[in-house]
Design a protein around this motif. Structure first.
Motif, PDB file in Angstrom:
ATOM      1  N   GLY A 107     -12.301  -0.467 -17.065  1.00  0.00           N
ATOM      2  CA  GLY A 107     -11.106  -0.140 -17.841  1.00  0.00           C
ATOM      3  C   GLY A 107     -10.825   1.348 -17.866  1.00  0.00           C
ATOM      4  N   TYR A 108     -11.873   2.138 -18.092  1.00  0.00           N
ATOM      5  CA  TYR A 108     -11.704   3.594 -18.088  1.00  0.00           C
ATOM      6  C   TYR A 108     -11.296   4.106 -16.716  1.00  0.00           C
ATOM      7  CZ  TYR A 108     -13.296   5.080 -22.714  1.00  0.00           C
ATOM      8  OH  TYR A 108     -13.401   5.332 -24.064  1.00  0.00           O
ATOM      9  N   LEU A 109     -11.968   3.647 -15.659  1.00  0.00           N
ATOM     10  CA  LEU A 109     -11.651   4.165 -14.335  1.00  0.00           C
ATOM     11  C   LEU A 109     -10.219   3.817 -13.954  1.00  0.00           C
ATOM     12  CD1 LEU A 109     -12.589   5.769 -11.910  1.00  0.00           C
ATOM     13  CD2 LEU A 109     -13.576   3.680 -10.966  1.00  0.00           C
ATOM     14  N   THR A 110      -9.787   2.626 -14.265  1.00  0.00           N
ATOM     15  CA  THR A 110      -8.408   2.223 -13.986  1.00  0.00           C
ATOM     16  C   THR A 110      -7.424   3.097 -14.763  1.00  0.00           C
ATOM     17  OG1 THR A 110      -9.095  -0.049 -13.542  1.00  0.00           O
ATOM     18  CG2 THR A 110      -6.773   0.296 -14.112  1.00  0.00           C
ATOM     19  N   ALA A 111      -7.701   3.309 -16.053  1.00  0.00           N
ATOM     20  CA  ALA A 111      -6.796   4.084 -16.898  1.00  0.00           C
ATOM     21  C   ALA A 111      -6.768   5.568 -16.521  1.00  0.00           C
ATOM     22  CB  ALA A 111      -7.190   3.923 -18.368  1.00  0.00           C
ATOM     23  N   LEU A 112      -7.923   6.132 -16.174  1.00  0.00           N
ATOM     24  CA  LEU A 112      -8.014   7.575 -15.952  1.00  0.00           C
ATOM     25  C   LEU A 112      -7.738   7.999 -14.511  1.00  0.00           C
ATOM     26  CD1 LEU A 112     -11.187   8.287 -18.127  1.00  0.00           C
ATOM     27  CD2 LEU A 112      -8.782   8.616 -18.773  1.00  0.00           C
ATOM     28  N   ALA A 113      -8.034   7.144 -13.546  1.00  0.00           N
ATOM     29  CA  ALA A 113      -7.823   7.512 -12.139  1.00  0.00           C
ATOM     30  C   ALA A 113      -6.563   6.885 -11.549  1.00  0.00           C
ATOM     31  CB  ALA A 113      -9.035   7.111 -11.294  1.00  0.00           C
ATOM     32  N   GLY A 114      -6.024   5.884 -12.236  1.00  0.00           N
ATOM     33  CA  GLY A 114      -4.807   5.250 -11.733  1.00  0.00           C
ATOM     34  C   GLY A 114      -5.006   4.661 -10.352  1.00  0.00           C
ATOM     35  N   ASP A 115      -4.028   4.908  -9.478  1.00  0.00           N
ATOM     36  CA  ASP A 115      -4.085   4.299  -8.151  1.00  0.00           C
ATOM     37  C   ASP A 115      -4.879   5.116  -7.130  1.00  0.00           C
ATOM     38  OD1 ASP A 115      -2.367   6.403  -7.696  1.00  0.00           O
ATOM     39  OD2 ASP A 115      -0.661   5.161  -7.123  1.00  0.00           O
ATOM     40  N   ARG A 116      -5.615   6.128  -7.594  1.00  0.00           N
ATOM     41  CA  ARG A 116      -6.451   6.915  -6.674  1.00  0.00           C
ATOM     42  C   ARG A 116      -7.743   6.197  -6.322  1.00  0.00           C
ATOM     43  NH1 ARG A 116      -7.210  12.282  -9.805  1.00  0.00           N
ATOM     44  NH2 ARG A 116      -7.308  10.723 -11.436  1.00  0.00           N
ATOM     45  N   VAL A 117      -8.082   5.138  -7.062  1.00  0.00           N
ATOM     46  CA  VAL A 117      -9.337   4.421  -6.865  1.00  0.00           C
ATOM     47  C   VAL A 117      -9.082   2.922  -6.995  1.00  0.00           C
ATOM     48  CG1 VAL A 117     -11.685   4.106  -7.766  1.00  0.00           C
ATOM     49  CG2 VAL A 117     -10.625   6.348  -7.875  1.00  0.00           C
ATOM     50  N   ASP A 118      -9.733   2.120  -6.130  1.00  0.00           N
ATOM     51  CA  ASP A 118      -9.749   0.666  -6.306  1.00  0.00           C
ATOM     52  C   ASP A 118     -10.947   0.347  -7.182  1.00  0.00           C
ATOM     53  OD1 ASP A 118      -7.520  -0.132  -4.828  1.00  0.00           O
ATOM     54  OD2 ASP A 118      -8.636  -0.121  -2.949  1.00  0.00           O
ATOM     55  N   VAL A 119     -10.714  -0.401  -8.254  1.00  0.00           N
ATOM     56  CA  VAL A 119     -11.752  -0.657  -9.243  1.00  0.00           C
ATOM     57  C   VAL A 119     -12.091  -2.141  -9.267  1.00  0.00           C
ATOM     58  CG1 VAL A 119     -12.380  -0.440 -11.673  1.00  0.00           C
ATOM     59  CG2 VAL A 119     -10.824   1.234 -10.640  1.00  0.00           C
TER      60      VAL A 119
ATOM     61  N   ASP B  17     -17.343   1.445  -1.830  1.00  0.00           N
ATOM     62  CA  ASP B  17     -17.852   2.751  -1.395  1.00  0.00           C
ATOM     63  C   ASP B  17     -18.898   3.259  -2.378  1.00  0.00           C
ATOM     64  OD1 ASP B  17     -15.993   3.157   0.880  1.00  0.00           O
ATOM     65  OD2 ASP B  17     -14.496   3.105  -0.721  1.00  0.00           O
ATOM     66  N   VAL B  18     -18.681   2.940  -3.653  1.00  0.00           N
ATOM     67  CA  VAL B  18     -19.579   3.363  -4.719  1.00  0.00           C
ATOM     68  C   VAL B  18     -19.962   2.127  -5.522  1.00  0.00           C
ATOM     69  CG1 VAL B  18     -19.864   4.830  -6.757  1.00  0.00           C
ATOM     70  CG2 VAL B  18     -18.411   5.605  -4.868  1.00  0.00           C
ATOM     71  N   VAL B  19     -21.261   1.926  -5.728  1.00  0.00           N
ATOM     72  CA  VAL B  19     -21.758   0.803  -6.526  1.00  0.00           C
ATOM     73  C   VAL B  19     -22.514   1.387  -7.706  1.00  0.00           C
ATOM     74  CG1 VAL B  19     -23.195  -1.262  -6.570  1.00  0.00           C
ATOM     75  CG2 VAL B  19     -21.963  -0.648  -4.467  1.00  0.00           C
ATOM     76  N   ILE B  20     -22.058   1.060  -8.903  1.00  0.00           N
ATOM     77  CA  ILE B  20     -22.703   1.558 -10.114  1.00  0.00           C
ATOM     78  C   ILE B  20     -23.261   0.373 -10.877  1.00  0.00           C
ATOM     79  CG2 ILE B  20     -22.365   2.750 -12.301  1.00  0.00           C
ATOM     80  CD1 ILE B  20     -20.222   4.420 -10.825  1.00  0.00           C
ATOM     81  N   THR B  21     -24.595   0.367 -11.006  1.00  0.00           N
ATOM     82  CA  THR B  21     -25.254  -0.715 -11.727  1.00  0.00           C
ATOM     83  C   THR B  21     -25.582  -0.255 -13.143  1.00  0.00           C
ATOM     84  OG1 THR B  21     -27.404  -0.038 -10.858  1.00  0.00           O
ATOM     85  CG2 THR B  21     -26.221  -1.733  -9.634  1.00  0.00           C
TER      86      THR B  21
ATOM     87  N   THR C 274     -13.357   2.621  -3.173  1.00  0.00           N
ATOM     88  CA  THR C 274     -13.536   1.418  -3.975  1.00  0.00           C
ATOM     89  C   THR C 274     -14.819   1.568  -4.772  1.00  0.00           C
ATOM     90  OG1 THR C 274     -12.394   0.037  -2.359  1.00  0.00           O
ATOM     91  CG2 THR C 274     -13.853  -1.088  -3.911  1.00  0.00           C
ATOM     92  N   VAL C 275     -14.713   1.371  -6.083  1.00  0.00           N
ATOM     93  CA  VAL C 275     -15.866   1.470  -6.975  1.00  0.00           C
ATOM     94  C   VAL C 275     -16.128   0.095  -7.571  1.00  0.00           C
ATOM     95  CG1 VAL C 275     -16.803   2.528  -9.069  1.00  0.00           C
ATOM     96  CG2 VAL C 275     -15.360   3.880  -7.522  1.00  0.00           C
ATOM     97  N   LEU C 276     -17.389  -0.324  -7.503  1.00  0.00           N
ATOM     98  CA  LEU C 276     -17.817  -1.598  -8.074  1.00  0.00           C
ATOM     99  C   LEU C 276     -18.799  -1.318  -9.204  1.00  0.00           C
ATOM    100  CD1 LEU C 276     -18.145  -4.724  -8.031  1.00  0.00           C
ATOM    101  CD2 LEU C 276     -19.948  -4.378  -6.312  1.00  0.00           C
ATOM    102  N   PHE C 277     -18.448  -1.767 -10.411  1.00  0.00           N
ATOM    103  CA  PHE C 277     -19.335  -1.665 -11.567  1.00  0.00           C
ATOM    104  C   PHE C 277     -20.031  -3.003 -11.749  1.00  0.00           C
ATOM    105  CE2 PHE C 277     -15.994   1.449 -12.638  1.00  0.00           C
ATOM    106  CZ  PHE C 277     -16.774   2.573 -12.840  1.00  0.00           C
ATOM    107  N   VAL C 278     -21.358  -2.972 -11.903  1.00  0.00           N
ATOM    108  CA  VAL C 278     -22.123  -4.207 -12.017  1.00  0.00           C
ATOM    109  C   VAL C 278     -23.042  -4.149 -13.235  1.00  0.00           C
ATOM    110  CG1 VAL C 278     -23.744  -5.755 -10.875  1.00  0.00           C
ATOM    111  CG2 VAL C 278     -22.157  -4.390  -9.497  1.00  0.00           C
TER     112      VAL C 278
END
Length: 133
Positions: free
Chosen positions: A22-34, A77-81, A5-9
């Motif tokens: 938007g990019y992570l959803t489009a490029l990684a598909g269902d491999r990542v929760d965005v 799992d990953v937090v990107i500020t 799970t990646v959280l963009f803040v």
């Protein structure tokens, strides 16, 4: 294997974090929760950010700015500020990154395209690290 799970803040959750999501959803598909959120969310997405992403064939227009809460950070799992400074909570054991990006708020499309392209490169690197095919 569970999906990371990646959280963009960012502050307003109206531009940078929404473009990254938007990019992570489009490029990684269902491999990542965005997920994305803001420390002081705006009322709507930045229309120039929406237009810049539409040029890439990614529609983020239905997204809504969301308030950052502790639970979202704890679940990630990953937090990107992106420029939220001390307003973002920190929990040990998480992977944190701070992406220094200009704020697209109030800017015309040209500089927003540059911010968008920088976000795409960073998202592609992130995918290679956390969810390779």
């Amino acid at each position: 294997m569970t999906r990371p799970t990646v959280l963009f803040v960012c502050v307003h959750n109206a531009g940078r974090s929404q473009m990254a999501a938007g990019y992570l959803t489009a490029l990684a598909g269902d491999r990542v929760d965005v997920r994305s959120a803001g420390s002081m969310p705006g009322n709507q997405l930045n229309p120039v950010a929406v237009a810049a992403m539409a040029e890439e064939g990614i529609d983020i227009s239905a997204a809504q700015p969301r308030l950052l809460d502790d639970a979202s950070v704890q679940e990630a799992d990953v937090v990107i500020t992106m420029g939220c400074g001390d307003a973002c909570p920190y929990y040990p054991g998480k992977r944190y990154e701070d992406w220094e990006l200009d704020d697209p708020a109030g800017q015309p499309i040209e500089p927003v395209r540059g911010i968008r392209d920088d976000i795409r490169r960073r998202v592609e690197t992130l995918i290679a690290e956390i969810a390779p095919e």
